[in-house]
Motif scaffolding. Sequence first.
Motif, short mmCIF file in Angstrom:
data_model
loop_
_atom_site.label_atom_id
_atom_site.label_comp_id
_atom_site.label_asym_id
_atom_site.label_seq_id
_atom_site.Cartn_x
_atom_site.Cartn_y
_atom_site.Cartn_z
N CYS A 47 4.74 -57.18 7.20
CA CYS A 47 4.95 -56.76 5.81
C CYS A 47 6.10 -57.55 5.18
CB CYS A 47 5.22 -55.26 5.76
SG CYS A 47 3.78 -54.27 6.23
N ASP A 48 7.17 -57.77 5.94
CA ASP A 48 8.30 -58.53 5.40
C ASP A 48 7.89 -59.95 5.05
OD1 ASP A 48 10.05 -56.39 5.57
OD2 ASP A 48 10.73 -56.92 7.59
N GLN A 49 7.06 -60.57 5.90
CA GLN A 49 6.60 -61.94 5.62
C GLN A 49 5.76 -61.96 4.34
OE1 GLN A 49 4.58 -62.62 9.33
NE2 GLN A 49 6.23 -63.94 10.11
N LEU A 50 4.90 -60.99 4.18
CA LEU A 50 4.05 -60.95 2.98
C LEU A 50 4.88 -60.75 1.72
CD1 LEU A 50 0.99 -58.88 4.22
CD2 LEU A 50 1.09 -61.33 3.78
N LYS A 51 5.88 -59.88 1.79
CA LYS A 51 6.73 -59.64 0.63
C LYS A 51 7.51 -60.89 0.26
CE LYS A 51 7.01 -54.69 1.41
NZ LYS A 51 7.80 -53.55 1.87
N THR A 52 7.95 -61.64 1.26
CA THR A 52 8.69 -62.89 1.01
C THR A 52 7.76 -63.93 0.41
OG1 THR A 52 10.18 -62.42 2.85
CG2 THR A 52 10.08 -64.70 2.08
N GLN A 53 6.55 -64.06 0.97
CA GLN A 53 5.60 -65.05 0.49
C GLN A 53 5.12 -64.76 -0.93
OE1 GLN A 53 2.50 -65.02 3.43
NE2 GLN A 53 3.74 -66.07 4.96
N LYS A 54 5.13 -63.50 -1.30
CA LYS A 54 4.68 -63.10 -2.63
C LYS A 54 5.52 -63.77 -3.72
CE LYS A 54 3.97 -59.01 -5.48
NZ LYS A 54 4.15 -57.58 -5.59
N ASN A 55 6.80 -64.00 -3.45
CA ASN A 55 7.70 -64.57 -4.44
C ASN A 55 7.73 -66.10 -4.42
OD1 ASN A 55 8.50 -61.99 -5.31
ND2 ASN A 55 10.01 -61.85 -3.66
N GLU A 56 7.08 -66.71 -3.43
CA GLU A 56 7.06 -68.17 -3.34
C GLU A 56 5.98 -68.73 -4.26
OE1 GLU A 56 6.41 -69.14 0.75
OE2 GLU A 56 8.31 -68.26 1.39
N PRO A 57 6.25 -69.89 -4.87
CA PRO A 57 5.21 -70.51 -5.71
C PRO A 57 4.09 -71.06 -4.82
CG PRO A 57 7.12 -71.95 -5.54
CD PRO A 57 7.49 -70.67 -4.86
#
Length: 94
Positions: A43-53
């Motif tokens: 979940c933490d990886q997905l939340k971080t990736q969500k903000n990446e272009p």
Amino acid sequence: MSKRIYLFAIVAALLVPSVVGAQGMLMDMVANKVIDKYQSSTCDQLKTQKNEPPSAKEKKAIQLLRDDPQARTAFLNKVAGPITNKMFECGMIP
């Protein structure tokens, strides 16, 4: 002349389904890759990736889906369930 046209029609009839089939296989491979990414990420990886272009490759895929409504529908029908479930588990959607 008519034999050439007939031969061309046969060749075209044989090639068109294989090209369409190849596109379908490619779309399935991409969809499976996206599903695997969501299922194997925390979940933490997905939340971080969500903000990446998006990467250049992702931008190209997104543009292809925008340009082809049928491919977009097939892709979304395949990935929607697994992605939505993972996002729900991670508290990313209510």
